[in-house]
Every structure is written in structure tokens, then in C-alpha cells.
Design an enzyme around this catalytic site. Structure first.
Site, short mmCIF file in Angstrom:
data_model
loop_
_atom_site.label_atom_id
_atom_site.label_comp_id
_atom_site.label_asym_id
_atom_site.label_seq_id
_atom_site.Cartn_x
_atom_site.Cartn_y
_atom_site.Cartn_z
N ASP A 41 0.85 -1.18 0.00
CA ASP A 41 0.00 0.00 0.00
C ASP A 41 0.90 1.25 0.00
O ASP A 41 1.72 1.42 0.91
CB ASP A 41 -0.88 -0.03 1.27
CG ASP A 41 -1.81 1.17 1.38
OD1 ASP A 41 -1.70 2.09 0.54
OD2 ASP A 41 -2.62 1.17 2.32
N GLU A 85 30.05 6.57 5.18
CA GLU A 85 30.10 5.13 5.46
C GLU A 85 29.92 4.39 4.14
O GLU A 85 29.57 3.21 4.12
CB GLU A 85 29.08 4.72 6.51
CG GLU A 85 27.67 5.20 6.27
CD GLU A 85 26.74 4.85 7.42
OE1 GLU A 85 26.66 3.67 7.78
OE2 GLU A 85 26.09 5.77 7.95
N CYS A 132 26.09 7.26 10.83
CA CYS A 132 25.52 8.57 10.47
C CYS A 132 25.97 9.68 11.41
O CYS A 132 25.59 10.84 11.22
CB CYS A 132 24.00 8.48 10.46
SG CYS A 132 23.40 7.13 9.44
N THR A 146 13.77 3.02 2.56
CA THR A 146 14.48 4.08 3.30
C THR A 146 15.88 4.30 2.72
O THR A 146 16.77 4.78 3.40
CB THR A 146 14.56 3.77 4.81
OG1 THR A 146 15.28 2.55 5.01
CG2 THR A 146 13.19 3.63 5.42
N SER A 181 16.94 -0.62 15.94
CA SER A 181 17.66 0.62 15.70
C SER A 181 16.81 1.83 16.10
O SER A 181 17.30 2.78 16.71
CB SER A 181 18.05 0.72 14.22
OG SER A 181 18.92 1.79 14.03
N HIS A 238 18.50 13.46 13.11
CA HIS A 238 19.01 12.53 12.12
C HIS A 238 17.79 11.88 11.46
O HIS A 238 16.86 11.48 12.15
CB HIS A 238 19.92 11.48 12.77
CG HIS A 238 20.16 10.32 11.85
ND1 HIS A 238 20.67 10.50 10.59
CD2 HIS A 238 19.94 8.99 11.98
CE1 HIS A 238 20.75 9.33 9.99
NE2 HIS A 238 20.31 8.39 10.81
N LYS A 281 8.27 10.97 15.28
CA LYS A 281 8.11 10.13 16.48
C LYS A 281 9.03 10.60 17.59
O LYS A 281 8.65 10.66 18.76
CB LYS A 281 8.46 8.69 16.15
CG LYS A 281 7.39 7.94 15.43
CD LYS A 281 7.82 6.50 15.33
CE LYS A 281 6.91 5.74 14.41
NZ LYS A 281 7.32 4.39 14.21
N SER A 310 24.34 4.64 14.08
CA SER A 310 24.18 3.27 14.58
C SER A 310 25.50 2.70 15.04
O SER A 310 26.57 3.11 14.60
CB SER A 310 23.60 2.38 13.48
OG SER A 310 22.28 2.75 13.24
N1 COA Z 1 -0.85 2.97 5.81
C1 COA Z 1 -0.26 3.78 6.70
N2 COA Z 1 0.77 3.38 7.51
C2 COA Z 1 1.21 2.11 7.37
C3 COA Z 1 0.62 1.22 6.44
C4 COA Z 1 -0.44 1.69 5.64
N3 COA Z 1 -1.04 0.91 4.73
N4 COA Z 1 1.28 0.04 6.54
C5 COA Z 1 2.23 0.18 7.50
N5 COA Z 1 2.19 1.44 7.98
C6 COA Z 1 3.04 2.04 9.02
C7 COA Z 1 3.29 1.11 10.19
O1 COA Z 1 2.23 1.14 11.13
C8 COA Z 1 4.59 1.65 10.73
O2 COA Z 1 4.34 2.81 11.49
P1 COA Z 1 4.64 2.81 13.08
O3 COA Z 1 6.10 2.49 13.22
O4 COA Z 1 4.30 4.20 13.49
O5 COA Z 1 3.78 1.76 13.66
C9 COA Z 1 5.33 2.12 9.47
O6 COA Z 1 4.34 2.24 8.45
C10 COA Z 1 6.38 1.13 8.99
O7 COA Z 1 5.76 -0.13 8.89
P2 COA Z 1 6.50 -1.43 9.40
O8 COA Z 1 5.63 -2.59 9.22
O9 COA Z 1 7.08 -1.22 10.75
O10 COA Z 1 7.66 -1.45 8.28
P3 COA Z 1 8.82 -2.45 8.05
O11 COA Z 1 8.78 -3.64 8.90
O12 COA Z 1 8.77 -2.69 6.59
O13 COA Z 1 10.15 -1.61 8.43
C11 COA Z 1 11.71 0.13 8.94
C12 COA Z 1 10.25 -0.20 8.53
C13 COA Z 1 11.83 1.62 9.10
C14 COA Z 1 12.03 -0.56 10.26
C15 COA Z 1 12.65 -0.38 7.81
O14 COA Z 1 12.35 0.31 6.62
C16 COA Z 1 14.13 -0.18 8.13
O15 COA Z 1 14.73 -0.97 8.84
N6 COA Z 1 14.75 0.90 7.57
C17 COA Z 1 16.13 1.25 7.89
C18 COA Z 1 16.13 2.19 9.07
C19 COA Z 1 17.52 2.63 9.39
O16 COA Z 1 18.21 3.05 8.48
N7 COA Z 1 17.97 2.53 10.63
C20 COA Z 1 19.35 2.80 10.96
C21 COA Z 1 19.73 4.22 11.08
S1 COA Z 1 18.90 5.16 12.29
#
Ligand code: COA
Length: 401
Positions: A29, A79, A111, A152, A201, A233, A242, A310
């Protein structure tokens, strides 16, 4: 004597993937990416750009205001380095034509490294008030096709000139820091894509925010109300929303309204939302975005800054915006870049993502794409070759023999 940021400029790829295109390809979605992660577009580098060309282009705006012999250091933070030994700062120094007396170094701590570079540069210019330090943060966020990190991804570079009597932002040396030995995100030398435990993370990021804010607040005697705006960041923009709501809830007992949240962090998210994560550059892409996009004059206002890398290392600090700062920004350059980009189809994104260089040392020329004034020309006997270009045409060779 005041010390801080005298110039800041930003660059990213001329190509982007719309997050709706990615969502369709992944059967997800689109709201998940737009509302859940807060991302609209993701910058994707063509084969003839890398962290060096992005850094040099970002810096070409910022250094245009100075003599080439004013810089004592070029600090390159990344990095996504292109060599284990030679610093990216050497390439950038020669592309910019800075003096041979300039010291060069590359720094890494995920980062966070650009904030460490800033903290090293500030006392240096305090003791050398006629000299400048150039920090270039440049990264490509790469997680892999069809992984949870894929939406991301992104790329970008920021160049920061640190000086005495700065025209943009001054810093007072007060900050709260924390370092922990954790495995939330890492990339072994033998891998091209980062490994990430994204949920873990995010938790660590928020804990580090609590702790560093607490330390900073205690040391400075400042509360949230002493800060007009906040930059975070940005692995993705929802993370900042958040984080800020969490800080405000702890402080005020309730979350901010939508309009309060928009006022306090909205402008800092605009560039990231359409370019994606740029790791070491990301906090400062947010700062550039805030300064460029704020309709309100931020002169004499304080900005809170949270840096997280990280592994992990984090720091909370703040800067005071100088009156008249708007006259010294590169807003027009940034707008032209972002408005003039080319959209990729899903197939083109896959093609850019999957591009690899030969590893056998033979001479290899990379195809020409839309780039900034510098492009990666290719390899010869394992040596990287760069050239300067004008409106897409090669004009001169900037590579060492
Ligand atoms: N409509 C609206 N929101 C939706 C949705 C929809 N149809 N489907 C999912 N979402 C929301 C979820 O509720 C969640 O929000 P929340 O965290 O507020 O609950 C968000 O979208 C992400 O969904 P989620 O299922 O948690 O996504 P994911 O398991 O695919 O992973 C990350 C998301 C961010 C954890 C992943 O992209 C990641 O690991 N990115 C790398 C992050 C990073 O770089 N970290 C290191 C440096 S800080």
C-alpha cells in the site's frame, strides 16, 4: 569568540524513484511509504556518480565564497567510502582546487561522523580564527532490493564551512553524548548493502535521544521552549516526528498538535522526504532544509540538533542562528536541483542499483548520465578516474595519473 557554520550547501542525484512506483512493484500500500515512513521520493545515483562526485558538487557551492588557500582541513565523512586507504577528501580537495597545504582526512562512525567532525573543527577555528575547515558528508543509503530497508534508501551530500565569526549558526560547545556497543545497523567490508535491525535501531535511537537530551538540558540549563526549531538525524522523516513527539510528551505531558509539530520540525523534513536517507549527511540535509524553507526569520533563534549513528554514538547539541543568515544560503541552487530531477521507472532503478564495476583491473569507462559538474569516468588498473563536465560534456580530466 563565536565559532560555527559560515556556509552550508547540499547536493543529491539528478535521478529519483517515486515511492508509489516502488510500492506498486513491491505490492505494498503506497500509504505505508508516504504516511508510515513519511517518504515521497528516493534519490538514486547513476553509475557515473559516487560519494566523491556528490561531495565535490555540494562543496563547490559552499567554497565558491572563499579563497582556495583559506582552508586548513578537508574532513570527508562517509560510510560509503570508495577506498580503504585513500581518503575521499583528497579527491575533493583536488576537484575543488584547494591549496596543497590543506590537510585531508576521512572519518567514519555511521551517520554520526559529521557531528564528530564538526566538534573537532569548532575548537580548531577558535584557535585559528582566520582559517576555515571544510566538512563534506556524503553517503549512499543502500539496503538491497526487496528488503524492509529498501524504501528508506537515498543519497546526498552536504558541505559545511566552519569558521570563526560565522554567518549562519554559532555553537557554544555544550552537548550531551552517549556511546554504546550495539549491532543495530552495520556493513561488513565484503558486503555492498547494509544490514539493519530496523525496529531495534529505532528503539536505540529513541533511548539515545532521551539520554543525550537529558545531559544536554542539564548542562545548558535549557528546556524545549528555549529552542525554536528542532533537527533530527533522518533515516526517514517519520522517525523525526516520532522522536520529537516523544521528547515533547516527556516534557509537556502530552504530544504536540499536528500544526505545532509542523511548525517545530516540518521545514527540516522537506529535502529528506524527496531524497531519502543520506546517512552521515542526513542531519545536516535537515538543517539546510530548515534554513532554506523557513518562512519565519530564524535569526537569534536556537535550533536543537540530534545526531545518531548506529553502532552506536549519539549527541544532542544546539546552535544559535545569526541575524542576516538568509543572505548567505544556497537556496536557489538546492531548489533548481530538486525541481530539475529526472524520474526513473522501476526497471531503470533496478538497473542503476545493480550496476557493478569490474574488479580485474582492466580499463573501464562508465556510461554518461546527468550529473553535477564532476563525474566518475571509470577505472584503470584499479584507479578511479574522475572528470569535470559542463552540461553533460566532459571538459577536463581531474584524475591523478
Ligand atoms: N498505511 C499507513 N501506515 C502504514 C501502512 C499503511 N497501509 N502500513 C504500515 N504502515 C506504518 C506502520 O504502522 C509503521 O508505522 P509505526 O512504526 O508508526 O507503527 C510504518 O508504516 C512502517 O511499517 P512497518 O511494518 O514497521 O515497516 P517495516 O517492517 O517494513 O520496516 C523500517 C520499517 C523503518 C524498520 C525499515 O524500513 C528499516 O529498517 N529501515 C532502515 C532504518 C535505518 O536506516 N535505521 C538505521 C539508522 S537510524
Amino acid at each position: 569568540m563565536s565559532v560555527g557554520i559560515d556556509a552550508i550547501s547540499f547536493y543529491s542525484s539528478h535521478y529519483f524513484l517515486d515511492m508509489r512506483t516502488l510500492a506498486t512493484a513491491r505490492g505494498v500500500d503506497p500509504e505505508k511509504y508516504s504516511a508510515g515512513l513519511g517518504q515521497e521520493r528516493m534519490a538514486v545515483l547513476p553509475p557515473d556518480e559516487d560519494v566523491i562526485t556528490m561531495a565535490a558538487t555540494a562543496a563547490s557551492f559552499a567554497v565558491s565564497r572563499y579563497r582556495k588557500d583559506e582552508f586548513d582541513f578537508v574532513i570527508f565523512t562517509t560510510e560509503s567510502g570508495v577506498d580503504q586507504s585513500k581518503s575521499g577528501a583528497i579527491y575533493v580537495r583536488s576537484m575543488l582546487g584547494l591549496a596543497r597545504e590543506t590537510r585531508v582526512i576521512e572519518m567514519k562512525q555511521a551517520c554520526y561522523s559529521s557531528t564528530a567532525a564538526l566538534q573537532l573543527a569548532l575548537p580548531y577555528v577558535e584557535t585559528h580564527p582566520t582559517r576555515k575547515v571544510l566538512i563534506v558528508a556524503s553517503d549512499v543509503a543502500r539496503y538491497g532490493l526487496n528488503t524492509s530497508g529498501e524504501p528508506t534508501q537515498g543519497c546526498g551530500a552536504v558541505a559545511i564551512v566552519v569558521s570563526a565569526s560565522p554567518r549562519l549558526i554559532e555553537f557554544d560547545g555544550i552537548s550531551g553524548c552517549v556511546t554504546d556497543d550495539v549491532m543495530d545497523f552495520w556493513r561488513p567490508n565484503y558486503m555492498r548493502e547494509a544490514l539493519v535491525d530496523g525496529k531495534y535501531s529505532s528503539k536505540l535511537y529513541l533511548h539515545a535521544l532521551d539520554e543525550t537530551w537529558e545531559k544536554y538540558s542539564k548542562l545548558s540549563g535549557r528546556g524545549l521552549r528555549d529552542h525554536a526549531r528542532f533537527c533530527y538525524h533522518l533515516p526517514f522523516t517519520r522517525m523525526a516526528e516520532k522522536a520529537h513527539q516523544r521528547l515533547c510528551s516527556a516534557h509537556y505531558g502530552n504530544e504536540l498538535s499536528k500544526s505545532q509539530l509542523e511548525e517545530q520540525i516540518g521545514d527540516s523534513l522537506r529535502y529528506n522526504r524527496v531524497t531519502g536517507n543520506s546517512y552521515s549527511a542526513s542531519l545536516y540535509v535537515g538543517l539546510t532544509s530548515l534554513l532554506d524553507n523557513s518562512k519565519e526569520d530564524l535569526g537569534e533563534k536556537r535550533i536543537g540538533l540530534f545526531s545518531y549513528g548506529s553502532g552506536c554514538s549519539a549527541e544532542y547539541f544546539s546552535g544559535l542562528v545569526k541575524p542576516g543568515y538568509k543572505d548567505w544560503l544556497f537556496t536557489q541552487n538546492h531548489r533548481e536541483l530538486l525541481e530539475g530531477r529526472t524520474e526513473l521507472s522501476y526497471e531503470q532503478y533496478q538497473e542503476f542499483f545493480s550496476f557493478t564495476l569490474p574488479t580485474d583491473g582492466r580499463e573501464y569507462e562508465v556510461g554518461k548520465y546527468k550529473t553535477g559538474p564532476f563525474r566518475f569516468r571509470g577505472l584503470n588498473r584499479h584507479k578511479r578516474k574522475y572528470e569535470t563536465v559542463s552540461v553533460g560534456y566532459a571538459t577536463s580530466n581531474t584524475s591523478p595519473s
